[in-house]
Design a protein around this motif. Structure first.
Motif, PDB file in Angstrom:
ATOM      1  N   GLN A 138       0.817  -1.206   0.000  1.00 32.76           N
ATOM      2  CA  GLN A 138       0.000   0.000   0.000  1.00 32.76           C
ATOM      3  C   GLN A 138       0.858   1.268   0.000  1.00 32.76           C
ATOM      4  O   GLN A 138       0.495   2.271  -0.611  1.00 32.76           O
ATOM      5  CB  GLN A 138      -0.936  -0.004   1.214  1.00 32.76           C
ATOM      6  CG  GLN A 138      -2.101  -0.982   1.090  1.00 32.76           C
ATOM      7  CD  GLN A 138      -2.902  -0.731  -0.175  1.00 32.76           C
ATOM      8  OE1 GLN A 138      -2.900  -1.548  -1.093  1.00 32.76           O
ATOM      9  NE2 GLN A 138      -3.594   0.391  -0.239  1.00 32.76           N
ATOM     10  N   SER A 139       1.993   1.229   0.669  1.00 34.47           N
ATOM     11  CA  SER A 139       2.865   2.398   0.655  1.00 34.47           C
ATOM     12  C   SER A 139       3.451   2.626  -0.733  1.00 34.47           C
ATOM     13  O   SER A 139       3.643   3.764  -1.171  1.00 34.47           O
ATOM     14  CB  SER A 139       3.987   2.245   1.686  1.00 34.47           C
ATOM     15  OG  SER A 139       4.743   1.076   1.455  1.00 34.47           O
ATOM     16  N   MET A 140       3.731   1.538  -1.462  1.00 35.11           N
ATOM     17  CA  MET A 140       4.228   1.678  -2.829  1.00 35.11           C
ATOM     18  C   MET A 140       3.154   2.236  -3.753  1.00 35.11           C
ATOM     19  O   MET A 140       3.424   3.087  -4.609  1.00 35.11           O
ATOM     20  CB  MET A 140       4.715   0.330  -3.348  1.00 35.11           C
ATOM     21  CG  MET A 140       6.024  -0.140  -2.733  1.00 35.11           C
ATOM     22  SD  MET A 140       7.410   0.945  -3.162  1.00 35.11           S
ATOM     23  CE  MET A 140       7.527   0.645  -4.916  1.00 35.11           C
ATOM     24  N   VAL A 141       1.919   1.751  -3.594  1.00 32.18           N
ATOM     25  CA  VAL A 141       0.820   2.258  -4.411  1.00 32.18           C
ATOM     26  C   VAL A 141       0.574   3.738  -4.114  1.00 32.18           C
ATOM     27  O   VAL A 141       0.357   4.541  -5.032  1.00 32.18           O
ATOM     28  CB  VAL A 141      -0.453   1.422  -4.172  1.00 32.18           C
ATOM     29  CG1 VAL A 141      -1.660   2.075  -4.822  1.00 32.18           C
ATOM     30  CG2 VAL A 141      -0.283   0.017  -4.723  1.00 32.18           C
ATOM     31  N   SER A 142       0.611   4.121  -2.844  1.00 34.26           N
ATOM     32  CA  SER A 142       0.435   5.527  -2.481  1.00 34.26           C
ATOM     33  C   SER A 142       1.534   6.383  -3.087  1.00 34.26           C
ATOM     34  O   SER A 142       1.285   7.508  -3.535  1.00 34.26           O
ATOM     35  CB  SER A 142       0.429   5.675  -0.956  1.00 34.26           C
ATOM     36  OG  SER A 142      -0.656   4.987  -0.379  1.00 34.26           O
ATOM     37  N   ALA A 143       2.757   5.857  -3.113  1.00 35.90           N
ATOM     38  CA  ALA A 143       3.863   6.588  -3.730  1.00 35.90           C
ATOM     39  C   ALA A 143       3.637   6.752  -5.227  1.00 35.90           C
ATOM     40  O   ALA A 143       3.971   7.792  -5.812  1.00 35.90           O
ATOM     41  CB  ALA A 143       5.179   5.862  -3.466  1.00 35.90           C
ATOM     42  N   ASP A 144       3.058   5.740  -5.871  1.00 33.90           N
ATOM     43  CA  ASP A 144       2.741   5.847  -7.301  1.00 33.90           C
ATOM     44  C   ASP A 144       1.720   6.948  -7.563  1.00 33.90           C
ATOM     45  O   ASP A 144       1.829   7.691  -8.551  1.00 33.90           O
ATOM     46  CB  ASP A 144       2.202   4.509  -7.820  1.00 33.90           C
ATOM     47  CG  ASP A 144       3.315   3.561  -8.227  1.00 33.90           C
ATOM     48  OD1 ASP A 144       4.326   4.048  -8.751  1.00 33.90           O
ATOM     49  OD2 ASP A 144       3.185   2.349  -8.014  1.00 33.90           O
ATOM     50  N   PHE A 145       0.712   7.038  -6.699  1.00 31.66           N
ATOM     51  CA  PHE A 145      -0.280   8.098  -6.868  1.00 31.66           C
ATOM     52  C   PHE A 145       0.374   9.475  -6.781  1.00 31.66           C
ATOM     53  O   PHE A 145       0.095  10.373  -7.587  1.00 31.66           O
ATOM     54  CB  PHE A 145      -1.362   7.972  -5.799  1.00 31.66           C
ATOM     55  CG  PHE A 145      -2.460   7.003  -6.142  1.00 31.66           C
ATOM     56  CD1 PHE A 145      -3.247   7.187  -7.259  1.00 31.66           C
ATOM     57  CD2 PHE A 145      -2.703   5.895  -5.350  1.00 31.66           C
ATOM     58  CE1 PHE A 145      -4.252   6.296  -7.590  1.00 31.66           C
ATOM     59  CE2 PHE A 145      -3.713   4.990  -5.656  1.00 31.66           C
ATOM     60  CZ  PHE A 145      -4.486   5.191  -6.777  1.00 31.66           C
ATOM     61  N   CYS A 146       1.219   9.647  -5.788  1.00 29.05           N
ATOM     62  CA  CYS A 146       1.900  10.937  -5.625  1.00 29.05           C
ATOM     63  C   CYS A 146       2.802  11.232  -6.818  1.00 29.05           C
ATOM     64  O   CYS A 146       2.879  12.369  -7.288  1.00 29.05           O
ATOM     65  CB  CYS A 146       2.707  10.916  -4.328  1.00 29.05           C
ATOM     66  SG  CYS A 146       3.309  12.524  -3.803  1.00 29.05           S
ATOM     67  N   THR A 147       3.474  10.197  -7.323  1.00 27.03           N
ATOM     68  CA  THR A 147       4.317  10.365  -8.506  1.00 27.03           C
ATOM     69  C   THR A 147       3.487  10.768  -9.719  1.00 27.03           C
ATOM     70  O   THR A 147       3.922  11.582 -10.546  1.00 27.03           O
ATOM     71  CB  THR A 147       5.065   9.054  -8.797  1.00 27.03           C
ATOM     72  OG1 THR A 147       5.862   8.701  -7.671  1.00 27.03           O
ATOM     73  CG2 THR A 147       5.964   9.198 -10.012  1.00 27.03           C
ATOM     74  N   ALA A 148       2.276  10.224  -9.840  1.00 29.02           N
ATOM     75  CA  ALA A 148       1.394  10.602 -10.946  1.00 29.02           C
ATOM     76  C   ALA A 148       1.067  12.089 -10.894  1.00 29.02           C
ATOM     77  O   ALA A 148       1.002  12.756 -11.935  1.00 29.02           O
ATOM     78  CB  ALA A 148       0.113   9.772 -10.901  1.00 29.02           C
ATOM     79  N   ALA A 149       0.840  12.640  -9.693  1.00 26.72           N
ATOM     80  CA  ALA A 149       0.578  14.073  -9.569  1.00 26.72           C
ATOM     81  C   ALA A 149       1.771  14.893 -10.050  1.00 26.72           C
ATOM     82  O   ALA A 149       1.605  15.920 -10.719  1.00 26.72           O
ATOM     83  CB  ALA A 149       0.252  14.421  -8.117  1.00 26.72           C
ATOM     84  N   VAL A 150       2.982  14.426  -9.731  1.00 26.81           N
ATOM     85  CA  VAL A 150       4.185  15.121 -10.195  1.00 26.81           C
ATOM     86  C   VAL A 150       4.270  15.093 -11.719  1.00 26.81           C
ATOM     87  O   VAL A 150       4.587  16.103 -12.366  1.00 26.81           O
ATOM     88  CB  VAL A 150       5.441  14.486  -9.571  1.00 26.81           C
ATOM     89  CG1 VAL A 150       6.703  15.128 -10.135  1.00 26.81           C
ATOM     90  CG2 VAL A 150       5.417  14.641  -8.053  1.00 26.81           C
ATOM     91  N   LEU A 151       3.981  13.949 -12.323  1.00 25.48           N
ATOM     92  CA  LEU A 151       4.050  13.834 -13.780  1.00 25.48           C
ATOM     93  C   LEU A 151       3.007  14.710 -14.464  1.00 25.48           C
ATOM     94  O   LEU A 151       3.250  15.251 -15.550  1.00 25.48           O
ATOM     95  CB  LEU A 151       3.867  12.376 -14.193  1.00 25.48           C
ATOM     96  CG  LEU A 151       4.949  11.405 -13.713  1.00 25.48           C
ATOM     97  CD1 LEU A 151       4.622   9.978 -14.145  1.00 25.48           C
ATOM     98  CD2 LEU A 151       6.319  11.815 -14.238  1.00 25.48           C
ATOM     99  N   ILE A 152       1.846  14.858 -13.841  1.00 27.45           N
ATOM    100  CA  ILE A 152       0.835  15.771 -14.383  1.00 27.45           C
ATOM    101  C   ILE A 152       1.369  17.200 -14.375  1.00 27.45           C
ATOM    102  O   ILE A 152       1.219  17.945 -15.351  1.00 27.45           O
ATOM    103  CB  ILE A 152      -0.466  15.662 -13.578  1.00 27.45           C
ATOM    104  CG1 ILE A 152      -1.144  14.311 -13.836  1.00 27.45           C
ATOM    105  CG2 ILE A 152      -1.433  16.795 -13.940  1.00 27.45           C
ATOM    106  CD1 ILE A 152      -2.307  14.030 -12.916  1.00 27.45           C
ATOM    107  N   SER A 153       2.007  17.587 -13.285  1.00 20.72           N
ATOM    108  CA  SER A 153       2.546  18.952 -13.180  1.00 20.72           C
ATOM    109  C   SER A 153       3.631  19.213 -14.218  1.00 20.72           C
ATOM    110  O   SER A 153       3.705  20.306 -14.789  1.00 20.72           O
ATOM    111  CB  SER A 153       3.110  19.184 -11.774  1.00 20.72           C
ATOM    112  OG  SER A 153       2.111  19.079 -10.788  1.00 20.72           O
TER     113      SER A 153
END
Length: 412
Positions: free
Chosen positions: A122-137
């Motif tokens: 779950q911590s890895m999946v949460s990190a992926d979500f946060c990384t997706a926000a960075v890629l959007i930016s």
């Protein structure tokens, strides 16, 4: 010019070395595997009854999220004729760094116990979500910042994004499983504010001329990227829905929204652009918009036609935004939005948040049955009323926009 380029290469090399050593040291001091995802002796402070039930590893969703972040977002930023291959490479660098940094930062907020961060699926999946926000930016500033600046953007945005997630999901109890707010809306407006601070009239005018040189490469990357979006995004949107029934709702509603938004593009794009068939890039944008709108509402909608309506509206917003909003952003607000993240992620994310608020107001035990406690854990036992939860869902939108704007300005 060669000396300048060599200097930036050395700066990138040095910064990557510094950040990686820092991550290794922090992982060595703080990070340990969670008992839920690894065998061995269980610390008495942790509940190990779910040792073999770490939900992130029970389904292919875990791999789907990684595929989505690496391939789909990588292809999204590879459409520029001059910057395409380099953008895809930097996208992989950002993913590699941001996932490590997000695991650490989110760990201090969510998985910290007795001086250690317990890392699991779950911590890895949460990190992926946060990384997706960075890629959007990064899509908002693509072609206007160098790789060193991209890494610094990732460093700061992961920190602010984690703070936003912690406030909304942990402290306020907002229901946003597919991340309409914490990924799509936050990432879009964070990137737009960075772009606004970096605005330089003469350079940006020259950059726009370079951006227009896309050609066949744009359509080729868009075809592959759209296929990956169709395959993997429903899993991406339902990953945090731990219970099977809630997951099924999120997956099915995302698919219905996806198909409706795609059809909407074929309705509107030929009218706006006088083309018999929309370009593949426009279909790709509509696909993303239809998925972004389902982030919060995906597990809340109880009927397929609701998802079709939401996806259809999002599919209309995307081409209208490119036709009318983007020129206003550029001319009036001095915001250069390279990939159109405002129309693909920002506006659909806001629409998804408003839709989620409306659905929260309509949520009753008669409508949801036993699923009410899955979607709204605090409402089922009576800790919150429907009105209270709806107000919290609504207040999460301006709070996310505030943190995105302030964080984007600081980063810019």
């Amino acid at each position: 010019m060669p000396e300048h380029t060599a200097a930036w290469r050395l700066r990138l090399s040095g910064l990557c070395f510094l950040f990686q050593i820092l991550n290794i040291l922090l992982f060595a001091v703080f990070a340990r595997y969670s008992p839920e995802s690894s065998p061995g002796r269980c610390p008495p402070q942790l509940d190990c009854s779910q040792r073999n039930q770490d939900p992130g590893f029970q389904q292919p969703r875990f791999q789907d999220v990684h595929t989505q972040v690496l391939l789909s977002f990588g292809l999204l930023v590879a459409f520029l004729g001059r910057y395409g291959p380099g953008s895809a490479a930097i996208n992989i660098l950002i993913v590699a760094f941001a996932i490590q940094w997000a695991v650490l930062v989110q760990g201090f907020f969510n998985f910290f116990l007795n001086g250690k961060i317990y890392v699991g699926a779950q911590s890895m999946v949460s990190a992926d979500f946060c990384t997706a926000a960075v890629l959007i930016s990064t899509g908002a500033v693509l072609g206007r910042v160098n790789p060193v600046q991209m890494l610094l953007l990732a460093l700061l945005e992961v920190t602010v994004c984690t703070l936003n997630e912690y406030i909304l999901l942990s402290l306020m109890g907002v229901s946003d499983s597919g991340r309409s707010l914490t990924v799509h809306t936050f990432g879009a407006y964070f990137g737009l504010m960075v772009s606004r601070v970096l605005y330089q009239p003469h350079k940006d005018k020259r950059k726009r001329e370079e951006w227009q040189d896309t050609g066949l490469q744009a359509d080729v990357f868009a075809v592959v990227g759209t296929i990956y979006l169709w395959i993997f995004w429903p899993s991406f949107a339902s990953t945090t829905s731990v219970h099977d029934t809630a997951e099924n709702w999120a997956v099915l509603n995302t698919y219905f929204s996806l198909v409706a938004s795609t059809v909407a593009t074929f309705i509107l794009s030929p009218v706006l652009y006088e083309e018999s068939t929309p370009r593949m890039v426009q279909i790709q944008d509509a696909t993303l918009a239809g998925m972004a709108v389902m982030g919060m509402a995906g597990e809340m909608l109880v009927t397929p036609f609701g998802a079709l309506i939401a996806g259809f509206l999002a599919g209309l917003i995307s081409p209208l935004g490119f036709r009318f909003f983007t020129p206003v952003l550029r001319s009036r607000l001095k915001i250069q939005d390279t990939c159109g993240v405002h129309n693909i992620h920002g506006l659909p994310g806001i629409l998804g948040a408003l839709l989620g608020t409306l659905l929260t107001l309509l949520a009753t035990a008669d409508t949801y049955g036993d699923r009410l406690e899955l979607v709204f854990p605090l409402m089922a036992p009576g800790s919150r009323t429907v009105t209270d939860q709806a107000l919290i869902q609504l207040s999460a939108l301006p709070l996310t926009l505030l943190l995105a704007v302030l964080g984007g300005c600081l980063t810019g």
